[in-house]
Every structure is written in C-alpha cells, then in structure tokens.
Design a protein around this motif. Structure first.
Motif, PDB file in Angstrom:
ATOM      1  N   MET A  25      17.334  46.247  32.004  1.00 57.37           N
ATOM      2  CA  MET A  25      18.550  46.917  33.055  1.00 57.37           C
ATOM      3  C   MET A  25      17.891  46.692  34.459  1.00 57.37           C
ATOM      4  N   GLU A  26      19.068  45.966  35.100  1.00 56.84           N
ATOM      5  CA  GLU A  26      18.548  45.782  36.556  1.00 56.84           C
ATOM      6  C   GLU A  26      19.600  46.794  37.425  1.00 56.84           C
ATOM      7  N   ARG A  27      18.630  47.673  38.329  1.00 56.13           N
ATOM      8  CA  ARG A  27      19.417  48.479  39.130  1.00 56.13           C
ATOM      9  C   ARG A  27      19.602  47.910  40.520  1.00 56.13           C
ATOM     10  N   PHE A  28      20.842  48.283  41.070  1.00 56.37           N
ATOM     11  CA  PHE A  28      21.290  48.149  42.263  1.00 56.37           C
ATOM     12  C   PHE A  28      21.629  49.320  43.137  1.00 56.37           C
ATOM     13  N   PRO A  29      20.751  49.955  43.837  1.00 52.39           N
ATOM     14  CA  PRO A  29      21.132  51.191  44.755  1.00 52.39           C
ATOM     15  C   PRO A  29      22.233  51.410  45.350  1.00 52.39           C
ATOM     16  N   ASN A  30      22.804  52.377  45.335  1.00 48.94           N
ATOM     17  CA  ASN A  30      24.075  52.898  46.117  1.00 48.94           C
ATOM     18  C   ASN A  30      25.102  51.852  45.866  1.00 48.94           C
ATOM     19  N   THR A  31      25.499  51.371  44.824  1.00 44.91           N
ATOM     20  CA  THR A  31      26.340  50.215  44.163  1.00 44.91           C
ATOM     21  C   THR A  31      27.315  50.812  43.064  1.00 44.91           C
ATOM     22  N   ILE A  32      28.753  50.459  43.336  1.00 46.03           N
ATOM     23  CA  ILE A  32      29.477  50.814  42.236  1.00 46.03           C
ATOM     24  C   ILE A  32      30.316  49.384  41.887  1.00 46.03           C
ATOM     25  N   PHE A  33      30.030  48.913  40.550  1.00 50.35           N
ATOM     26  CA  PHE A  33      30.676  47.588  40.146  1.00 50.35           C
ATOM     27  C   PHE A  33      32.058  47.912  39.598  1.00 50.35           C
ATOM     28  N   ASN A  34      32.839  47.033  39.946  1.00 51.56           N
ATOM     29  CA  ASN A  34      34.315  46.962  39.233  1.00 51.56           C
ATOM     30  C   ASN A  34      34.542  46.128  38.024  1.00 51.56           C
ATOM     31  N   ALA A  35      33.939  45.200  38.323  1.00 53.27           N
ATOM     32  CA  ALA A  35      34.063  44.015  37.085  1.00 53.27           C
ATOM     33  C   ALA A  35      33.068  43.292  36.803  1.00 53.27           C
ATOM     34  N   ILE A  36      32.776  42.727  35.782  1.00 50.30           N
ATOM     35  CA  ILE A  36      31.525  41.920  35.383  1.00 50.30           C
ATOM     36  C   ILE A  36      32.099  40.834  34.450  1.00 50.30           C
ATOM     37  N   TYR A  37      31.808  39.509  34.836  1.00 51.92           N
ATOM     38  CA  TYR A  37      31.944  38.345  34.139  1.00 51.92           C
ATOM     39  C   TYR A  37      30.706  37.792  33.521  1.00 51.92           C
ATOM     40  N   SER A  38      30.622  37.610  32.165  1.00 48.05           N
ATOM     41  CA  SER A  38      29.521  37.047  31.436  1.00 48.05           C
ATOM     42  C   SER A  38      29.715  36.287  30.151  1.00 48.05           C
ATOM     43  N   GLU A  39      30.519  35.041  30.385  1.00 49.06           N
ATOM     44  CA  GLU A  39      30.753  34.467  28.894  1.00 49.06           C
ATOM     45  C   GLU A  39      30.260  32.930  28.849  1.00 49.06           C
ATOM     46  N   MET A  40      29.766  32.362  29.946  1.00 55.26           N
ATOM     47  CA  MET A  40      29.731  30.953  30.199  1.00 55.26           C
ATOM     48  C   MET A  40      28.193  30.602  30.602  1.00 55.26           C
ATOM     49  N   ASP A  41      27.714  29.811  30.011  1.00 57.52           N
ATOM     50  CA  ASP A  41      26.314  28.981  30.388  1.00 57.52           C
ATOM     51  C   ASP A  41      25.271  29.908  30.980  1.00 57.52           C
ATOM     52  N   ASN A  42      25.139  31.086  30.577  1.00 61.10           N
ATOM     53  CA  ASN A  42      24.086  32.054  30.923  1.00 61.10           C
ATOM     54  C   ASN A  42      24.641  32.604  32.443  1.00 61.10           C
ATOM     55  N   VAL A  43      25.757  32.582  32.723  1.00 59.57           N
ATOM     56  CA  VAL A  43      26.110  33.108  34.070  1.00 59.57           C
ATOM     57  C   VAL A  43      26.604  34.424  33.964  1.00 59.57           C
ATOM     58  N   ILE A  44      26.179  35.437  34.940  1.00 56.77           N
ATOM     59  CA  ILE A  44      26.843  36.617  35.038  1.00 56.77           C
ATOM     60  C   ILE A  44      26.937  37.123  36.341  1.00 56.77           C
ATOM     61  N   ILE A  45      28.022  37.329  36.591  1.00 53.83           N
ATOM     62  CA  ILE A  45      28.795  37.703  38.093  1.00 53.83           C
ATOM     63  C   ILE A  45      29.446  39.184  37.811  1.00 53.83           C
ATOM     64  N   ALA A  46      28.937  39.885  38.825  1.00 49.18           N
ATOM     65  CA  ALA A  46      29.593  41.294  39.088  1.00 49.18           C
ATOM     66  C   ALA A  46      29.934  41.559  40.435  1.00 49.18           C
TER      67      ALA A  46
END
Length: 105
Positions: free
Chosen positions: A22-43
């Motif tokens: 688990m990676e924490r990001f203080p004071n952050t609200i994520f609305n969308a996450i993509y994680s389907e291709m070539d080990n790439v995750i983007i939020a």
C-alpha cells in the motif's frame, strides 16, 4: 473516490508473486485509477494530482498538473499515451509515459 479515513489517498498493488503493498499519499483524493497494461498504473484526483507507476506499483512519480483543477478520469491509448479529463473542460494528454503533459483543447 479513494481516500483512507485518516485523510490520505492510497493505492493497493499486488506483484506477480501475490505480495500486496500500500502506497500512501497524504491529503489526496483519487477519482480514477487505470491499471491494465504493461505494469503501468496511473491515478488522478483532486488538486490536479497525477501519480504514475511503470513497475506495477513498486515506485511512483507524482505530478501536479494544476492545483486548482480536479482530475476526474484517465484512459490509456497505449503504455505511454494517456488522456485525462477534469473540471471546467480540462483535457490533457501525454505521449511519453507522463513526463510531459499538454492541453488537448
């Protein structure tokens, strides 16, 4: 939205051996996450945050596009090309894995 009750955004990832981290990001609200291709995750999330991992979540790169803009969704064209949409008609994109972003309008 992905926000822990203690006030930080978080991303859970699992490697090929099934180990979870688990990676924490203080004071952050994520609305969308993509994680389907070539080990790439983007939020993407509020205050213009974009985070990218190109190694299944082992390391992360954090980018602030515009702290006054909430980013709402992300789609991938390929492992290096992403399009992000946000508040007030914001549409931005990258073709180099997130190193540089530019407006698509």
């Amino acid at each position: 939205r992905y926000k822990h009750p203690e006030g930080y955004g978080f991303i859970l990832s699992r490697d090929k051996l099934g180990n979870t981290s688990m990676e924490r990001f203080p004071n952050t609200i994520f609305n969308a996450i993509y994680s389907e291709m070539d080990n790439v995750i983007i939020a993407v999330g509020e205050k213009g945050i974009i985070i990218i991992s190109q190694d299944s979540g082992s390391t992360w790169r954090k980018i602030i596009h515009d702290p006054n803009t909430g980013l709402k969704d992300v789609v991938a064209v390929d492992s290096r090309t992403f399009i992000v949409v946000g508040d007030n008609g914001t549409i931005i994109g990258t073709t180099n894995g997130g190193k540089q972003w530019s407006s698509l309008l």
